[in-house]
Design a protein around this motif. Structure first.
Motif, short mmCIF file in Angstrom:
data_model
loop_
_atom_site.label_atom_id
_atom_site.label_comp_id
_atom_site.label_asym_id
_atom_site.label_seq_id
_atom_site.Cartn_x
_atom_site.Cartn_y
_atom_site.Cartn_z
N UNK A 167 0.80 -1.18 -0.03
CA UNK A 167 -0.03 -0.19 0.03
C UNK A 167 0.85 1.39 0.27
N UNK A 168 0.69 2.15 -0.94
CA UNK A 168 1.61 3.46 -1.15
C UNK A 168 0.89 4.56 -0.35
N UNK A 202 -5.46 9.41 -0.96
CA UNK A 202 -6.45 9.76 -1.59
C UNK A 202 -7.95 9.09 -1.31
N UNK A 203 -7.86 8.18 -0.30
CA UNK A 203 -8.74 7.37 0.15
C UNK A 203 -9.87 8.38 0.82
N UNK A 204 -11.33 8.15 0.33
CA UNK A 204 -12.43 9.00 1.16
C UNK A 204 -12.16 9.05 2.60
N UNK A 205 -12.21 10.07 3.18
CA UNK A 205 -12.26 10.26 4.76
C UNK A 205 -11.10 10.30 5.49
N UNK A 206 -9.85 9.64 4.82
CA UNK A 206 -8.65 9.84 5.68
C UNK A 206 -8.23 10.98 5.96
N UNK A 208 -13.00 -0.87 6.63
CA UNK A 208 -13.96 -1.61 6.18
C UNK A 208 -15.15 -0.79 5.56
N UNK A 209 -15.36 0.22 5.90
CA UNK A 209 -16.10 1.35 5.13
C UNK A 209 -16.09 1.56 4.01
N UNK A 210 -14.65 1.59 3.47
CA UNK A 210 -14.07 1.72 1.99
C UNK A 210 -14.13 0.39 1.32
N UNK A 231 -3.95 3.66 9.92
CA UNK A 231 -3.58 4.30 11.33
C UNK A 231 -2.18 4.79 11.49
N UNK A 232 -1.26 4.48 10.73
CA UNK A 232 -0.18 5.02 10.74
C UNK A 232 0.06 6.61 10.39
N UNK A 233 -0.61 6.79 9.20
CA UNK A 233 -0.95 8.20 8.69
C UNK A 233 -1.56 8.77 9.85
#
Length: 511
Positions: free
Chosen positions: A300-301, A307-311, A434-436, A447-449
Motif C-alpha cells: 500500500x503506497x 487519496x482514500x475518502x475520509x482519510x 472496512x467502510x471503504x 492508522x500510521x498516517x
C-alpha cells in the motif's frame, strides 16, 4: 465489507453449531464462509464435505446481517474469557500505567524548574524534544519489528525509558533535559501500539473492541496516578527524587513483561506453520484466496492512502483533538501555579482531575457508540467535539475564578476531549478501512498516517504554546483550544459522510 449471506444451516443454525463442535473436537476451526473446510479437516480421512444445498434454506435467522455477527462466528471460536486472558489484561494495563511515570513528571516539576531559573521557552523545548522523538519512534516501529519480537521490543522500551527518566534527576541544563526527555519519548513510543496489538490478539474477535476500549482507560489512570505520586514525592524530597523514583517504576516492569509475554509473536508462529504446509495445501489456499488475496498482499503506497475518502478528514480532526489534549496535559500544573497561585505539589495533584474526566468520557463514548448510534464511531465524535469547543470557550471566561470552578471545567473538558481522542486514535482507522471495502493491509497504513499527522500537530502545538501564553495569556490559550475542538468537528464531517453511506448500504442489504 461483509455482505449478508444465506448459509442454509437448518433450523436455528443447529448444523453450524454441530460443525463448529466437530471442528473444535479435532483441534481445528472452520475457515471461510461458504462451507470451505480448514486444511486439517479437508485432509482427514474421516471427513466428508457437507453440502449446504441439501438443507432448508428458508431460515431467516441464519443470515449474517452485520459485521459483528460474522466476526463472532467466522472462526467457530467460543466467546469465553479465560483466567490467562484476565491476567494478561491486568499485567499490560498496569504496565502502561507505569509508562506514564516517564511522561508526566516533567509537567509536575516544571513550575519548580521555572522558579530555579529555567525560562518558559526552554521548558517548552523540552516538551517539543520529547514529542518529536516520540513521533520518530512511532514511525520506526515497523523497522524494529523486522528484527525483534514484541517481547524484546517491550522489555527494551521499559528498561531504556526508565534509565532515561532516572537520568533527568542528574540534569542541570535545558539541553540535558531536552536530550534525556527526547530519549525517553523515543523508547516509550512503541509501548501503546504493541500492547494494543497484543491485547487485540489475545481476546476473541467478538469482544475485541470492548476490551481494547476498556484497556485504553489506562491512559487516564496512568495520568492520575503519576500526577499524584509525582506531586507527593515533589513535596517530600524535591524534583530530583521525582525523576529517580519514576524511572525505577518504569524499569520495574521490564522483568514481568519478559517473563510472562510469549517469546514468539503470533505472526511468526503463523509464518512457521505456513512454511511447514505441504504443496497441495498451499495450492488449495491460493485457489481459495484468488484475486482478493493478491490484492491484499500488494504493498500500500502513501499516495494511495491519502487519496482514500475520509482519510484526510480523520487525520486533521484527530490532529486538532490531540493537540488540545496534550497541551492541557503538559501545561495545567503550570496554570494552577502561575495563575491560581497554588503550591507546585498541589497543582500537580489538581491536574489529575482532567484525567479523571477523561476516564468517564472514554467509557461513555464507547457506550454511546454501541448502544445509541449502533457502532457509528465517527458520528459519536461530533457532539463531543462541539461541546468540547463550547466548554473550552466557557473556561476562558472563568480563568482565576477559584478551585471549584477550575475543577469543574477540567473534568468537563477532560470528559469531552477523551471521547473523540480514544475513538479517532484507536479503532476508527480500522473501521474506515472496512467502510471503504479495502483489504486488511490498508488498516495499519491508515492508522500510521493518522497517528503520524497527529504527532506532528502536537509538536507544533508544544513549540508555540509558550508564545501564545506570552501574547494572549491563559484565557487566550483556552480560546485557542476551543477553536481547535470546533475545527475538529467541522473537519470530521467527510469521514462521517463515508460512515453514513456505509451503514445505509448495510441496512439495505439486511432489509
Amino acid at each position: 465489507m461483509v455482505k449478508p449471506q444465506r448459509l442454509g444451516f437448518g433450523n436455528g443454525g443447529s448444523l453450524f453449531r454441530e460443525m463448529r463442535g466437530n471442528a473444535q473436537k479435532k483441534g481445528c476451526s472452520l475457515h471461510g464462509r461458504q462451507g470451505v473446510p480448514s486444511n486439517a479437516l479437508a485432509n482427514n480421512a474421516d471427513y466428508t464435505a457437507l453440502k449446504y444445498d441439501d438443507y432448508d434454506d428458508d431460515d431467516e435467522e441464519d443470515e449474517f446481517c452485520s459485521i459483528e455477527d460474522y466476526m463472532r462466528f467466522r472462526d467457530g471460536a467460543e466467546e469465553k474469557v479465560t483466567n490467562r486472558m484476565k491476567g494478561l489484561f491486568a499485567l499490560t494495563y498496569v504496565a502502561y500505567i507505569a509508562i506514564y511515570f516517564a511522561r508526566k513528571p516533567m509537567s509536575v516539576v516544571k513550575p519548580v524548574l521555572a522558579q530555579e531559573g529555567f525560562s518558559q521557552h526552554s521548558l517548552a523545548m523540552v516538551d517539543t524534544s520529547m514529542l518529536a522523538c516520540y513521533a520518530l519512534g512511532q514511525f520506526m516501529i515497523g523497522h524494529f519489528a523486522q528484527h525483534l519480537t514484541m517481547r524484546q521490543m517491550l522489555c527494551s522500551a521499559f528498561l531504556l525509558c526508565g534509565v532515561s527518566t532516572m537520568g533527568l534527576s542528574m540534569s542541570n541544563s535545558a539541553g540535558a533535559f531536552s536530550v534525556l526527555a527526547g530519549a525517553g519519548g523515543f523508547f516509550a513510543a512503541c509501548v501503546n501500539p504493541l500492547l494494543v496489538i497484543f491485547i487485540s490478539d489475545t481476546f476473541p474477535v467478538s469482544m475485541r473492541a470492548t476490551v481494547v476500549g476498556l484497556w485504553q482507560t489506562s491512559q487516564q489512570a496512568g495520568g492520575i496516578l503519576a500526577n499524584n505520586v509525582a506531586a507527593l514525592v515533589l513535596a517530600w524530597r524535591g524534583w530530583r527524587h521525582v525523576f529517580l523514583m519514576c524511572g525505577l517504576v518504569v524499569m520495574a516492569f521490564a522483568a514481568p513483561l519478559g517473563l510472562i509475554l510469549p517469546a514468539k509473536d503470533i505472526s511468526q508462529e503463523e509464518k512457521k506453520v505456513e512454511n511447514t504446509q505441504t504443496g497441495q495445501q498451499q495450492q488449495q489456499q491460493q485457489q481459495q484466496g484468488g484475486m482478493q488475496q493478491q490484492k491484499a498482499e500488494r504493498p500500500v503506497t502513501f499516495s494511495e492512502v491519502v487519496r482514500l475518502p475520509g482519510v484526510l478528514s480523520l487525520c486533521t480532526s484527530y490532529m486538532l483533538i490531540k493537540m488540545a489534549r496534550y497541551c492541557l496535559m503538559f501545561w495545567l500544573p503550570t496554570y494552577f501555579v502561575s495563575r491560581i497561585g497554588m503550591p507546585a505539589a498541589k497543582a500537580g495533584a489538581m491536574a489529575s482531575f482532567f484525567d479523571a474526566g477523561g476516564v468517564l468520557g472514554g467509557v461513555a463514548a464507547g457506550l454511546l457508540t454501541d448502544k445509541l448510534v449502533k457502532g457509528r464511531m465517527m458520528l459519536t465524535t461530533l457532539p463531543y467535539s462541539v461541546l468540547g469547543c463550547l466548554s473550552c470557550l466557557a473556561w476562558s471566561f472563568c480563568v482565576g475564578r477559584g478551585d471549584l470552578v477550575n475543577v469543574v471545567c477540567m473534568v468537563v473538558v477532560g470528559f469531552l476531549v477523551a471521547g473523540p481522542d480514544g475513538i479517532l486514535g484507536g479503532a476508527a482507522s480500522k473501521n474506515l478501512c472496512e467502510y471503504l471495502n479495502k483489504p486488511p493491509s490498508y488498516a495499519p497504513a491508515i492508522s500510521g498516517l493518522v497517528n503520524g499527522v497527529a504527532s506532528l500537530g502536537v509538536i507544533a502545538m508544544s513549540a508555540c504554546t509558550s508564545n501564545l501564553l506570552d501574547r494572549f495569556g491563559w484565557a487566550g490559550l483556552f480560546m485557542a483550544l476551543g477553536v481547535m475542538m470546533g475545527g475538529a468537528a467541522v473537519l470530521s464531517l467527510p469521514a462521517v459522510v463515508v460512515e453514513r453511506k456505509y451503514f445505509r448500504v448495510k441496512a439495505a442489504q439486511c432489509s
